[in-house]
Design a protein around this motif. Sequence first.
Motif, mmCIF file in Angstrom:
data_model
loop_
_atom_site.group_PDB
_atom_site.id
_atom_site.type_symbol
_atom_site.label_atom_id
_atom_site.label_comp_id
_atom_site.label_asym_id
_atom_site.label_seq_id
_atom_site.Cartn_x
_atom_site.Cartn_y
_atom_site.Cartn_z
ATOM 1 N N ARG A 63 -13.357 1.351 -2.309
ATOM 2 C CA ARG A 63 -13.359 0.043 -1.651
ATOM 3 C C ARG A 63 -12.154 -0.731 -2.170
ATOM 4 N N LEU A 64 -11.348 -1.224 -1.243
ATOM 5 C CA LEU A 64 -10.238 -2.111 -1.580
ATOM 6 C C LEU A 64 -10.731 -3.520 -1.303
ATOM 7 N N TYR A 65 -10.907 -4.289 -2.377
ATOM 8 C CA TYR A 65 -11.434 -5.648 -2.290
ATOM 9 C C TYR A 65 -10.324 -6.688 -2.341
ATOM 10 N N ALA A 66 -10.503 -7.735 -1.555
ATOM 11 C CA ALA A 66 -9.738 -8.976 -1.665
ATOM 12 C C ALA A 66 -10.790 -10.072 -1.690
ATOM 13 N N GLY A 67 -11.117 -10.545 -2.888
ATOM 14 C CA GLY A 67 -12.242 -11.468 -3.018
ATOM 15 C C GLY A 67 -13.523 -10.730 -2.703
ATOM 16 N N ARG A 68 -14.292 -11.238 -1.752
ATOM 17 C CA ARG A 68 -15.539 -10.575 -1.341
ATOM 18 C C ARG A 68 -15.335 -9.646 -0.151
ATOM 19 N N LYS A 69 -14.188 -9.724 0.484
ATOM 20 C CA LYS A 69 -13.884 -8.854 1.631
ATOM 21 C C LYS A 69 -13.445 -7.487 1.124
ATOM 22 N N TRP A 70 -13.842 -6.434 1.834
ATOM 23 C CA TRP A 70 -13.404 -5.101 1.447
ATOM 24 C C TRP A 70 -13.286 -4.187 2.657
ATOM 25 N N VAL A 71 -12.497 -3.141 2.446
ATOM 26 C CA VAL A 71 -12.328 -2.109 3.453
ATOM 27 C C VAL A 71 -12.433 -0.760 2.750
ATOM 28 N N SER A 72 -12.975 0.223 3.444
ATOM 29 C CA SER A 72 -13.128 1.568 2.885
ATOM 30 C C SER A 72 -11.819 2.340 3.020
ATOM 31 N N VAL A 73 -11.405 2.960 1.919
ATOM 32 C CA VAL A 73 -10.193 3.787 1.883
ATOM 33 C C VAL A 73 -10.630 5.157 1.393
ATOM 34 N N LYS A 74 -10.476 6.155 2.276
ATOM 35 C CA LYS A 74 -10.942 7.500 1.927
ATOM 36 C C LYS A 74 -9.793 8.494 2.040
ATOM 37 N N PRO A 75 -9.535 9.245 0.964
ATOM 38 C CA PRO A 75 -8.494 10.272 1.047
ATOM 39 C C PRO A 75 -8.936 11.403 1.965
ATOM 40 N N GLN A 76 -7.991 11.972 2.691
ATOM 41 C CA GLN A 76 -8.285 13.085 3.604
ATOM 42 C C GLN A 76 -7.966 14.409 2.968
ATOM 43 N N LEU A 96 0.870 -1.164 0.000
ATOM 44 C CA LEU A 96 0.000 0.000 0.000
ATOM 45 C C LEU A 96 0.911 1.219 0.000
ATOM 46 N N ILE A 97 0.827 2.004 -1.046
ATOM 47 C CA ILE A 97 1.627 3.219 -1.162
ATOM 48 C C ILE A 97 0.658 4.380 -1.276
ATOM 49 N N THR A 98 0.805 5.375 -0.408
ATOM 50 C CA THR A 98 -0.074 6.527 -0.455
ATOM 51 C C THR A 98 0.727 7.822 -0.370
ATOM 52 N N GLU A 99 0.365 8.757 -1.210
ATOM 53 C CA GLU A 99 0.991 10.075 -1.204
ATOM 54 C C GLU A 99 0.133 11.093 -0.468
ATOM 55 N N VAL A 100 -0.988 10.639 0.083
ATOM 56 C CA VAL A 100 -1.889 11.500 0.849
ATOM 57 C C VAL A 100 -2.307 10.777 2.126
ATOM 58 N N LYS A 101 -2.802 11.531 3.069
ATOM 59 C CA LYS A 101 -3.344 10.949 4.295
ATOM 60 C C LYS A 101 -4.636 10.225 3.942
ATOM 61 N N LEU A 102 -4.820 9.036 4.530
ATOM 62 C CA LEU A 102 -6.008 8.225 4.269
ATOM 63 C C LEU A 102 -6.779 7.949 5.546
ATOM 64 N N ASP A 103 -8.054 7.701 5.404
ATOM 65 C CA ASP A 103 -8.893 7.152 6.459
ATOM 66 C C ASP A 103 -9.233 5.746 5.997
#
Length: 170
Positions: free
Chosen positions: A157-170, A92-99
């Motif tokens: 939404r970052l999915y791995a199969g049917r599982k997911w997590v919310s990724v929101k830029p700040q 996971l590489i991010t150039e911004v703050k994430l929630d």
Amino acid sequence: MKARAPQCFSVCLLILSAAWLASAQQAKPGLLTAPELKQVVPSSYFFRGQTATVQLRNSGGFRIAPDKLVLAALVDTSGYSHDVQQKYQGLLITEVKLDIGGTELAPGEYGFGFSEDGKFLVMDVGANDLFSVAVQTDADLKRPVPLKMVEDGGAYRLYAGRKWVSVKPQ
């Protein structure tokens, strides 16, 4: 004829330059396309003292502004110890703050994994756990794949199969 060749070359060069400039200016916020991912996703990734091959076919990302990206991809963890393999699946590489699922993550480079007990784990590059959040499950997803990103309002939404997590830029 010889006088026309340099002129034709100049016109062609001008057209190509204009096309390149137009495509560079069209870098709009939102999900990255496959060609864009191919340009920015690294072929290998350093994590916990080793370098792993990145699976471009299992990558996703989005652009926040013309020059700010968030990338995620699965990696080949076969060279890692069993305890690291159990929780480390991707970069996971991010150039911004994430929630991420309600937890703040600073810009940087990280490892992540989806655990068997329904958690999304984020680690620093030394494999030290930073946090974990509960994942959601999308039972209606028609064709689950190992990893993908989907736009979801102002978040992703970052999915791995049917599982997911919310990724929101700040």
